[in-house]
Design an enzyme around this catalytic site. Sequence first.
Site, PDB file in Angstrom:
ATOM      1  N   ARG A  89       0.845  -1.202   0.000  1.00 27.27           N
ATOM      2  CA  ARG A  89       0.000   0.000   0.000  1.00 27.27           C
ATOM      3  C   ARG A  89       0.872   1.242   0.000  1.00 27.27           C
ATOM      4  O   ARG A  89       1.811   1.346   0.795  1.00 27.27           O
ATOM      5  CB  ARG A  89      -0.915   0.036   1.225  1.00 27.27           C
ATOM      6  CG  ARG A  89      -1.936  -1.065   1.172  1.00 27.27           C
ATOM      7  CD  ARG A  89      -2.914  -1.005   2.333  1.00 27.27           C
ATOM      8  NE  ARG A  89      -3.579  -2.297   2.400  1.00 27.27           N
ATOM      9  CZ  ARG A  89      -4.547  -2.587   3.247  1.00 27.27           C
ATOM     10  NH1 ARG A  89      -4.983  -1.691   4.094  1.00 27.27           N
ATOM     11  NH2 ARG A  89      -5.089  -3.781   3.249  1.00 27.27           N
ATOM     12  N   SER A 182      -7.954  -1.244   0.681  1.00 34.02           N
ATOM     13  CA  SER A 182      -8.946  -1.590   1.696  1.00 34.02           C
ATOM     14  C   SER A 182      -9.573  -0.370   2.361  1.00 34.02           C
ATOM     15  O   SER A 182     -10.177   0.450   1.686  1.00 34.02           O
ATOM     16  CB  SER A 182      -8.294  -2.517   2.720  1.00 34.02           C
ATOM     17  OG  SER A 182      -9.258  -3.007   3.586  1.00 34.02           O
ATOM     18  N   HIS A 183      -9.366  -0.227   3.673  1.00 32.68           N
ATOM     19  CA  HIS A 183     -10.033   0.840   4.416  1.00 32.68           C
ATOM     20  C   HIS A 183      -9.336   2.190   4.243  1.00 32.68           C
ATOM     21  O   HIS A 183      -9.811   3.189   4.753  1.00 32.68           O
ATOM     22  CB  HIS A 183     -10.082   0.460   5.897  1.00 32.68           C
ATOM     23  CG  HIS A 183      -8.716   0.194   6.469  1.00 32.68           C
ATOM     24  ND1 HIS A 183      -8.042  -0.972   6.217  1.00 32.68           N
ATOM     25  CD2 HIS A 183      -7.907   0.949   7.232  1.00 32.68           C
ATOM     26  CE1 HIS A 183      -6.867  -0.922   6.828  1.00 32.68           C
ATOM     27  NE2 HIS A 183      -6.750   0.226   7.445  1.00 32.68           N
ATOM     28  N   ASP A 347     -16.182  -1.980   4.399  1.00 33.55           N
ATOM     29  CA  ASP A 347     -15.066  -1.092   4.050  1.00 33.55           C
ATOM     30  C   ASP A 347     -14.808  -1.035   2.549  1.00 33.55           C
ATOM     31  O   ASP A 347     -15.584  -1.578   1.757  1.00 33.55           O
ATOM     32  CB  ASP A 347     -13.794  -1.513   4.797  1.00 33.55           C
ATOM     33  CG  ASP A 347     -13.206  -2.816   4.285  1.00 33.55           C
ATOM     34  OD1 ASP A 347     -13.981  -3.656   3.788  1.00 33.55           O
ATOM     35  OD2 ASP A 347     -11.979  -2.992   4.365  1.00 33.55           O
ATOM     36  N   ASP A 349     -12.910  -2.552   0.362  1.00 31.53           N
ATOM     37  CA  ASP A 349     -12.897  -3.779  -0.451  1.00 31.53           C
ATOM     38  C   ASP A 349     -13.872  -4.842   0.043  1.00 31.53           C
ATOM     39  O   ASP A 349     -13.826  -5.985  -0.433  1.00 31.53           O
ATOM     40  CB  ASP A 349     -11.474  -4.345  -0.522  1.00 31.53           C
ATOM     41  CG  ASP A 349     -10.916  -4.687   0.853  1.00 31.53           C
ATOM     42  OD1 ASP A 349     -11.337  -4.063   1.849  1.00 31.53           O
ATOM     43  OD2 ASP A 349     -10.067  -5.592   0.932  1.00 31.53           O
ATOM     44  N   ASP A 351     -14.293  -6.486   2.918  1.00 27.43           N
ATOM     45  CA  ASP A 351     -13.986  -7.608   3.814  1.00 27.43           C
ATOM     46  C   ASP A 351     -14.246  -7.283   5.279  1.00 27.43           C
ATOM     47  O   ASP A 351     -14.266  -8.164   6.119  1.00 27.43           O
ATOM     48  CB  ASP A 351     -12.560  -8.147   3.596  1.00 27.43           C
ATOM     49  CG  ASP A 351     -11.493  -7.086   3.726  1.00 27.43           C
ATOM     50  OD1 ASP A 351     -11.821  -5.905   3.953  1.00 27.43           O
ATOM     51  OD2 ASP A 351     -10.305  -7.440   3.575  1.00 27.43           O
ATOM     52  N   ARG A 352     -14.446  -5.990   5.599  1.00 25.15           N
ATOM     53  CA  ARG A 352     -14.724  -5.639   6.993  1.00 25.15           C
ATOM     54  C   ARG A 352     -16.217  -5.415   7.204  1.00 25.15           C
ATOM     55  O   ARG A 352     -16.946  -5.148   6.245  1.00 25.15           O
ATOM     56  CB  ARG A 352     -14.016  -4.352   7.377  1.00 25.15           C
ATOM     57  CG  ARG A 352     -12.525  -4.466   7.362  1.00 25.15           C
ATOM     58  CD  ARG A 352     -11.899  -3.206   7.901  1.00 25.15           C
ATOM     59  NE  ARG A 352     -10.455  -3.354   7.897  1.00 25.15           N
ATOM     60  CZ  ARG A 352      -9.633  -2.700   8.700  1.00 25.15           C
ATOM     61  NH1 ARG A 352     -10.107  -1.829   9.555  1.00 25.15           N
ATOM     62  NH2 ARG A 352      -8.336  -2.901   8.634  1.00 25.15           N
ATOM     63  N   THR A 415      -1.789 -10.654  13.808  1.00 29.58           N
ATOM     64  CA  THR A 415      -2.700  -9.788  13.062  1.00 29.58           C
ATOM     65  C   THR A 415      -2.539  -9.997  11.552  1.00 29.58           C
ATOM     66  O   THR A 415      -1.421 -10.062  11.050  1.00 29.58           O
ATOM     67  CB  THR A 415      -2.390  -8.322  13.429  1.00 29.58           C
ATOM     68  OG1 THR A 415      -2.705  -8.150  14.812  1.00 29.58           O
ATOM     69  CG2 THR A 415      -3.197  -7.360  12.597  1.00 29.58           C
ATOM     70  N   GLU A 434     -11.068 -10.818  13.721  1.00 27.46           N
ATOM     71  CA  GLU A 434     -10.100  -9.865  14.229  1.00 27.46           C
ATOM     72  C   GLU A 434     -10.866  -8.698  14.845  1.00 27.46           C
ATOM     73  O   GLU A 434     -11.970  -8.364  14.394  1.00 27.46           O
ATOM     74  CB  GLU A 434      -9.220  -9.335  13.106  1.00 27.46           C
ATOM     75  CG  GLU A 434      -8.343 -10.387  12.460  1.00 27.46           C
ATOM     76  CD  GLU A 434      -7.306  -9.739  11.552  1.00 27.46           C
ATOM     77  OE1 GLU A 434      -6.199  -9.489  12.022  1.00 27.46           O
ATOM     78  OE2 GLU A 434      -7.620  -9.481  10.376  1.00 27.46           O
ATOM     79  N   SER A 436     -10.372  -5.773  14.379  1.00 28.07           N
ATOM     80  CA  SER A 436     -10.397  -4.677  13.415  1.00 28.07           C
ATOM     81  C   SER A 436     -11.573  -4.805  12.442  1.00 28.07           C
ATOM     82  O   SER A 436     -11.438  -4.523  11.267  1.00 28.07           O
ATOM     83  CB  SER A 436      -9.083  -4.670  12.649  1.00 28.07           C
ATOM     84  OG  SER A 436      -8.849  -5.949  12.081  1.00 28.07           O
ATOM     85  N   LYS A 447     -11.556 -12.435   5.091  1.00 29.16           N
ATOM     86  CA  LYS A 447     -12.668 -12.002   5.914  1.00 29.16           C
ATOM     87  C   LYS A 447     -13.751 -11.469   4.986  1.00 29.16           C
ATOM     88  O   LYS A 447     -13.474 -11.134   3.845  1.00 29.16           O
ATOM     89  CB  LYS A 447     -12.222 -10.967   6.954  1.00 29.16           C
ATOM     90  CG  LYS A 447     -11.507  -9.746   6.414  1.00 29.16           C
ATOM     91  CD  LYS A 447     -10.952  -8.942   7.582  1.00 29.16           C
ATOM     92  CE  LYS A 447     -10.338  -7.634   7.128  1.00 29.16           C
ATOM     93  NZ  LYS A 447      -8.891  -7.729   6.914  1.00 29.16           N
TER      94      LYS A 447
HETATM   95  C1  VG1 Z   1      -5.117  -3.791   9.946  1.00 28.89           C
HETATM   96  C2  VG1 Z   1      -5.835  -4.586  11.016  1.00 28.89           C
HETATM   97  C3  VG1 Z   1      -5.734  -6.066  10.721  1.00 28.89           C
HETATM   98  C4  VG1 Z   1      -6.280  -6.341   9.315  1.00 28.89           C
HETATM   99  C5  VG1 Z   1      -5.549  -5.483   8.299  1.00 28.89           C
HETATM  100  C6  VG1 Z   1      -6.110  -5.626   6.898  1.00 28.89           C
HETATM  101  O1  VG1 Z   1      -3.750  -4.111   9.954  1.00 28.89           O
HETATM  102  O2  VG1 Z   1      -5.313  -4.288  12.287  1.00 28.89           O
HETATM  103  O3  VG1 Z   1      -6.435  -6.773  11.702  1.00 28.89           O
HETATM  104  O4  VG1 Z   1      -6.126  -7.701   8.982  1.00 28.89           O
HETATM  105  O5  VG1 Z   1      -5.653  -4.111   8.662  1.00 28.89           O
HETATM  106  O6  VG1 Z   1      -7.446  -5.271   6.861  1.00 28.89           O
HETATM  107  P1  VG1 Z   1      -2.663  -3.151  10.663  1.00 28.89           P
HETATM  108  O7  VG1 Z   1      -1.337  -3.787  10.397  1.00 28.89           O
HETATM  109  O8  VG1 Z   1      -2.843  -1.799  10.070  1.00 28.89           O
HETATM  110  O9  VG1 Z   1      -3.014  -3.145  12.118  1.00 28.89           O
HETATM  111  V1  VG1 Z   1      -8.097  -4.671   5.412  1.00 28.89           V
HETATM  112  O10 VG1 Z   1      -9.697  -4.662   5.541  1.00 28.89           O
HETATM  113  O11 VG1 Z   1      -7.341  -3.105   5.421  1.00 28.89           O
HETATM  114  O12 VG1 Z   1      -7.446  -5.615   4.225  1.00 28.89           O
HETATM  115 CO    CO Z   2     -10.599  -4.393   3.763  1.00 29.04          CO
END
Ligand code: VG1
Ligand code: CO
Length: 624
Positions: A89, A182-183, A347, A349, A351-352, A415, A434, A436, A447
């Site tokens: 990213r 993603s988010h 979110d 993509d 998955d959340r 994580t 998770e 998150s 997810k």
């Molecule tokens: C975060 C979350 C983690 C999740 C990851 C991808 O990672 O804490 O639990 O699997 O995002 O989610 P980090 O390293 O920023 O804490 V997604 O929906 O952004 O693919």
């Molecule tokens: Co996501």
Amino acid sequence: MTSTYARLDTVFLFSRFSVAKYSPLWPCSLSSSGIHLRTKSNSRLRSVTASSSSSSPSGPIVAGSESIEIKSLPTKPIEGQKTGTSGLRKKVKVFMQDNYLANWIQALFNSLPLEDYKDATLVLGGDGRYFNKEASQIIIKIAAGNGVGKILVGQEGILSTPAVSAVIRKRKANGGFIMSASHNPGGPEYDWGIKFNYSSGQPAPESITDKIYGNTLSISEIKVAEIPDINLSHVGVTKYGNFSVEVIDPVSDYLELMEDVFDFDLIRGLLSRSDFGFMFDAMHAVTGAYAKPIFVDNLGAKPDSISNGVPLEDFGHGHPDPNLTYAKDLVDVMYRDDGPDFGAASDGDGDRNMVLGNKFFVTPSDSVAIIAANAQEAIPYFRAGPKGLARSMPTSGALDRVAEKLKLPFFEVPTGWKFFGNLMDAGKLSICGEESFGTGSDHIREKDGIWAVLAWLSILAHRNKDKKPGEKLVSVADVVKEYWAAYGRNFFSRYDYEECESEGANKMIEYLRDIVSKSKGGESYGNYVLQFADDFSYTDPVDGSVASKQGVRFVFTDGSRIIFRLSGTGSAGATVRIYIEQFEPAVSKHDVDAQIALKPLIDLALSVSKLKEFTGREKPTVIT
Ligand code: VG1
Ligand code: CO
């Protein structure tokens, strides 16, 4: 940047290809200095909703050129292409630099065994964010250049992350690319990302992502097929020699899977009740493409129950992260007296998920535990009972109690979703989550936001199926409070300090590692007594691989925990995450606000870490 890129010289011709006439490579062009993007016309952001009505589901087979020409484009390594928690990213402007994306994609092919991609089928899709359409064309051309047989791509480049996983599995593809950060927010000034998933649909393991990174540091050549840009707007197949691209409807495979997992009649019964209010906020992200076909067209929800349902390249200037801060529109509606009974958001993509009842927020750590506790009776896929349960290390211990009660194998992993896949493939794990806002099961290897919403609707529908009109329905809050009464409540909160200076954040983690290395059980921390402190390390029980330095944790004798990690998904600076948890068995104390219940532990976390001194931050950016 031109110094990074060398001259275009050799033309490689694979034996099975013969020379074809040159086709223009829009929106990227090959030239002596690299792959250039023609994106200036993209300043106006576009709606990216797929409109399948314009083409037949099977689609025409468009005969392309009989053979394709493969060019070798010399390139030079680019620094910093190391993947984090979930793919690579960066700011979109970084990805749009000549060869930046192309280098990573070629490095990926250089890392895979030949049999994993030669003449193989790969899936391609994304969340519809800015730059996805241009990136799709680059990825398709490099895939063809490396001998891939077929690309299955979502219409308009759209496929949610769970849908990519579902399509890989259903069509027995060898893997797939997900174009999403993603988010993280999208648009010309924000983020872009890319992730590769393997043949069972799971994110590539660190053994592969480490190899890709290694290859980005020594790359010298990109293989690109000289084919025209593929029209992603129409469902159908285009062939160029032995290479073909099939544009697929992004929803149908995924919808079919959801119909297998859940009892759609049961959910339809709930959603069509006049005394049940439902709201889904797609946050102008990818689930906008799925929400109407699934919730409205198939399950009978009212059309106005979907908000922000059109996917946009910049998510409507939003931050597509479904939490109490960034999904504020939904939270405001759900906290009205006359608000809906059930609300959810997903979110970028897809998955959340965030799940809300009327004036009630379900923490993701509780959500996965409640789904697991109710799965067997409410969800047909789990009729025989879940095989095992798992959570990421910082996620609260609520799920542990369910595993104990149901006598199920239980796992605690680092994580990131990639750590669940092996356990699922080995038949040891069915439901996991998770903190998150990620919840899912072994129906796929990602997810799954919409799955979580359907799981909750199934639980509510099951509980209310015999309720006559006018009778009070079992609410989201009732389900959660009943669960707390039976299992106890794990109070949980996460504090995020986004975009801190990396130096201070890294020093803080080093400082904590130092404390941990000298710590001893029995030491006092305020009113808490230390059981142990460590930097979490995980050995995969299936392949024996080890992931170390996955988060500094202080675990106290009463089960309370404080955990510190740096995010691996940000694109600028460092994000510090602090996770705080405390278990409360007494029902009389369950209604306390989590921030009040956790205040002593939060204060302890801030003083132990000296967060303010190291980062200069007074307050977190987001509290969950
Ligand atoms: C975060 C979350 C983690 C999740 C990851 C991808 O990672 O804490 O639990 O699997 O995002 O989610 P980090 O390293 O920023 O804490 V997604 O929906 O952004 O693919
Ligand atoms: Co996501």
